[in-house]
Scaffold this active site. Structure first.
Site, short mmCIF file in Angstrom:
data_model
loop_
_atom_site.label_atom_id
_atom_site.label_comp_id
_atom_site.label_asym_id
_atom_site.label_seq_id
_atom_site.Cartn_x
_atom_site.Cartn_y
_atom_site.Cartn_z
N LYS A 32 0.02 83.96 -39.23
CA LYS A 32 -1.37 83.77 -39.64
C LYS A 32 -2.26 83.30 -38.48
CE LYS A 32 -0.85 79.04 -41.41
NZ LYS A 32 -1.70 78.43 -40.37
N THR A 33 -1.72 82.46 -37.59
CA THR A 33 -2.52 82.02 -36.45
C THR A 33 -2.84 83.19 -35.54
OG1 THR A 33 -1.45 79.84 -36.56
CG2 THR A 33 -2.65 80.36 -34.55
N ASP A 218 -8.66 78.07 -41.96
CA ASP A 218 -7.20 78.12 -41.97
C ASP A 218 -6.66 77.12 -42.99
OD1 ASP A 218 -4.63 78.76 -41.27
OD2 ASP A 218 -4.62 77.61 -39.40
N GLU A 219 -5.42 77.31 -43.43
CA GLU A 219 -4.73 76.40 -44.36
C GLU A 219 -5.60 76.11 -45.59
OE1 GLU A 219 -1.73 75.82 -43.94
OE2 GLU A 219 -1.22 75.62 -41.83
N GLN A 249 2.69 77.29 -50.24
CA GLN A 249 2.92 76.13 -49.37
C GLN A 249 1.90 75.02 -49.63
OE1 GLN A 249 4.42 76.93 -45.20
NE2 GLN A 249 3.54 78.95 -45.61
N ARG A 594 11.64 76.63 -43.11
CA ARG A 594 11.65 76.03 -41.77
C ARG A 594 12.83 76.57 -40.95
NH1 ARG A 594 7.20 75.82 -41.54
NH2 ARG A 594 7.31 76.75 -43.60
#
Length: 746
Positions: A32-33, A218-219, A249, A594
């Site tokens: 996504k970044t 973002d987020e 998330q 993770r």
């Protein structure tokens, strides 16, 4: 720049969709970044959008700095793009338009948490509020009110039946008036005041909307109501807004994050185009299979399924330990084997739902000289409640320790405020006597009657403890002290933070019990010395195994991940509400994703919980992950018992189903899950070469952390060659010579 070759198809489609609202549901590890930075570059290089017209909002300074660096590398004039956190952007705008803000000047101060705490204390004193629970409630209420973008009038109307609502309204108004008088804002005010500014002053809003015409956030799943309202208003004119988030998330509901903001976005911007990033670049296929398996059980989500072109990978491994000690032994010995096979320590992580589980793992790491880091949290013996409980022990055995006694004089809260403590410290300093002596002879001092009444009870408590310390064994005395001080009853078990503190104290109880078992005849002084010396040795260089809560590990990735404590009441924590369970499930999903190469989940058949060993119930998530077959336990039957059994379970309604993997490390090599790569493959891992003739009573050894020691006990028929070794200062330790960093001294 050839964007088509730099991005996958879905990323590319989102990047080139520059006009109008866009929602990107970005799965874990889906880049996504990369999408965000390349979209900004695309706007500049292909759409000729001036860089200074672009505003990118993210949540942390670290993320903002990382995005700035990436943009500057790939886009001309990238340094002119505004990349900022919500709070930094709002503060900047408020200073730019300070003349339009009622009651404030341009040079306003932004109060830190310490500043706001001091201001609140002054107002509590002014209102004569001494009830600590009410103080905590009011602080929490202010946060709720501001995060949800409510006025005090709206809040009072909604919660008009709360018993303290009148006092809270008065407190809030005094708090805000003091902030204004001091030309200061707290962190939440930065958002509130900016929203109020742009929602009431059209000229200011027009000015900012002319300045910025393209927006990205973002987020987005972590936004609260006030943040969403700000974004919605800023983008109202051009509607050129991209939001990137992953509802799977969303794990910060407890601090105001509203998962519904993602769904509300599609209602407020009905023309929004939706893209789903489902290709994962982080994990193996088998890890993603488990992630998809569990998250599909959540209803409140956009349907998507992670996939990857990465290798198939090894099977996800589940291990059921017999006890928390067995669980820690299993994980630590696995880490040693993996490290010997070439996995760096900093590519391994132990993740847990509650940090109360960390002590056993921390101690095992120290025993086997494994560098480790408590990420985003305090190491066990540095936690406030642990230091306070230990301060009781110190105050009993060392009456001259003023720091320890001052720490517990109002713990648990007994109404002795800071002003009273300062007065007692003044008497102590003036007469050159310990603080404890002042309290034990309070009758001789000129003090308010109310304070004397409280000191009378404190004196009686310490006289009782001093009378019993020599009569009872160390562990027996410790539990007696907890009962007499009412420490455990001071925690609100409906509050998650208090519940963790409660469990932390329970883990401390177990620490005392374990120390006494290994060190026969040990005293409180011996235990305190061991804790202090061991903690001093417990350092790291930033390159160790990460021990973290799942919340703390969000955004990180590791080759090998161990998710521990997979039991009901722990992971998930005790919650029956469907929304809470969905957030717990998202936490498990975050933990699983993770892992890049290897994933292990563990549970314990029983745990020692305040005073006795209690059976544990396997987490429902193990069944959802298809790691445990034939679910036999109805989790709804699990219920709290009482304080003294430390959240014990109703054993009448529980049938324990032992997993075939067995209960100790010796069974691993015959386990059906041999495919778990090098960690459990005996053909690639050699145990330490041991000179068996040296394993005997009285043998001298050297440990890199504990120094020289002497073998005082050899466990018969131990396949891992377990021995008890006495080290000066830190006491006796039970270690496996197959894994411990021990050298024999000739």
């Amino acid at each position: 720049m050839d964007y088509k070759t730099l991005l996958n198809e879905e990323q590319y489609n989102a990047v080139v969709c520059t006009e109008g609202p866009v929602l990107v549901s970005a799965g874990a590890g889906s880049g996504k970044t990369r999408l965000l930075t390349y979209r900004i570059a695309y706007l500049i290089t292909e759409c000729n959008v001036p860089a200074q017209k672009i505003l990118a909002i993210t949540f942390t300074n670290k993320a903002a700095n990382e995005m700035k660096e990436r943009i500057q590398k790939i886009a001309p004039d990238g340094e002119l793009v505004t990349v900022s956190t919500f709070h930094s952007f709002c503060a900047r705008m408020l200073r730019s338009y300070a003349s339009f803000i009622p009651n404030y000047k341009e040079n306003f101060t932004i109060y830190s948490e310490n500043d706001t705490s001091k201001l609140m204390k002054d107002i509590f004193k002014q209102m004569n509020i001494t009830d600590e629970n009410m103080k905590d409630e009011f602080k929490h209420n202010i946060s709720i009110l501001k995060n949800d973008n409510m006025s005090i009038e709206e809040y009072v109307k909604i919660f008009k039946y709360d018993r303290n609502i009148i006092d809270f309204e008065k407190f809030y108004r005094l708090y805000q008036s003091e902030l204004i008088k001091n030309n200061a804002m707290d962190f939440d005010d930065l958002l509130i005041n900016f929203y109020n500014l742009i929602s009431t002053n059209q000229d200011v809003l027009d000015s900012i909307q002319n300045k910025y015409t393209y927006f990205s956030v973002d987020e987005f799943q972590d936004t609260n109501q006030i943040q969403y309202d700000i974004v919605k208003l800023l983008a109202k004119k051009t509607r050129n807004i991209l939001i990137v988030g992953d509802e799977d998330q969303s794990i910060y509901g407890w601090r105001g994050a509203n998962i519904d903001n993602i769904f509300n976005f599609t209602k407020d911007f009905p023309e929004a185009k939706i893209f789903k990033l489902e290709q994962n670049y982080r994990s193996t296929k088998k890890i993603l299979d488990r992630a998809n398996l569990i998250i599909k059980n959540n209803r409140n989500r956009l349907e998507k399924k992670l996939y990857t072109d990465n290798e198939e990978g090894t099977d996800v491994f589940y291990y059921q330990a017999m006890s928390e000690t067995d669980e820690a032994d299993f994980v630590v010995q696995s880490i040693i084997r993996s490290h010997n096979a070439g996995v760096p320590y900093n590519e391994m992580a132990i993740l847990m739902r509650l940090n109360a589980l960390s002590r056993t793992f921390e101690e095992k790491m120290l025993n086997y000289n494994i560098p480790h880091i408590m990420y985003n949290g305090f190491k066990f013996f540095e936690r406030a409640e642990i230091k306070s409980v230990l301060a009781y022990l110190t105050s009993i055995v060392n009456p001259s320790d003023d720091i320890s006694f001052a720490r517990i004089i109002n713990f648990p809260k007994r109404g002795i405020g800071e002003t009273s403590v300062e007065k007692l410290l003044e008497i102590s300093a003036k007469n050159h006597i310990p603080l404890k002596e002042v309290v034990m002879n309070y009758e001789k001092e000129i003090l308010p009657t109310a304070l004397k009444d409280k000191l009378k009870d404190l004196k009686a408590l310490f006289l009782d403890l001093q009378e019993n310390i020599d009569k009872l064994g160390m562990y027996e005395f410790f539990t007696y002290m907890l009962e007499k001080t009412n420490i455990l009853k001071s925690f609100d078990l409906d509050n998650e933070q208090d519940y963790e503190r409660y469990l932390n104290v329970g883990s401390l109880v177990n620490s005392v019990r374990e120390f006494e078992e290994v060190n026969q005849g040990a005293t409180i002084v011996d235990y305190l010395q061991s804790v202090t010396l061991s903690s001093a040795m417990d350092s790291d260089d930033g390159k160790g195994v990460v021990i973290a809560t799942v919340h703390g590990a969000k955004g990180l990735e590791f080759d090998n991940v161990y998710i521990v404590g997979c039991e009901e009441k722990i992971f998930p924590i005790s919650r029956d509400d469907s929304e809470d369970i969905e957030e717990e499930r998202r936490l498990m999903y975050v933990a699983i994703t993770r892992a890049k190469k290897n994933l292990v989940l563990t549970s314990s058949s029983s745990r020692f919980l305040y005073g006795r060993r209690e059976y544990s119930v396997k987490s429902r998530f193990l069944y959802e992950l298809d790691l445990v077959a034939d679910r036999q336990i109805n989790s709804s039957r699990v219920s709290y018992n009482n304080y003294n059994t430390f959240n014990s379970y109703n054993k009448k309604n529980i049938s324990i189903n032992y997993n075939k993997t067995g209960g100790n490390m010796n069974n691993l090599e015959s386990n059906q899950n041999k495919s778990f790569n090098y960690t459990f493959n005996k053909n690639t891992i050699e145990k330490k070469s041991i000179d068996f003739s040296k394993i005997k009573l009285g043998a001298k050894v050297n440990h890199p952390k504990f120094g020289q020691g002497e073998i005082t006990e050899v466990t018969p028929n131990s396949s891992n060659h377990c021995v008890k070794i006495k080290f000066e200062g830190v006491g006796e330790k039970m270690l496996s010579l197959d894994y411990a960093p021990i050298e024999f001294i000739d």
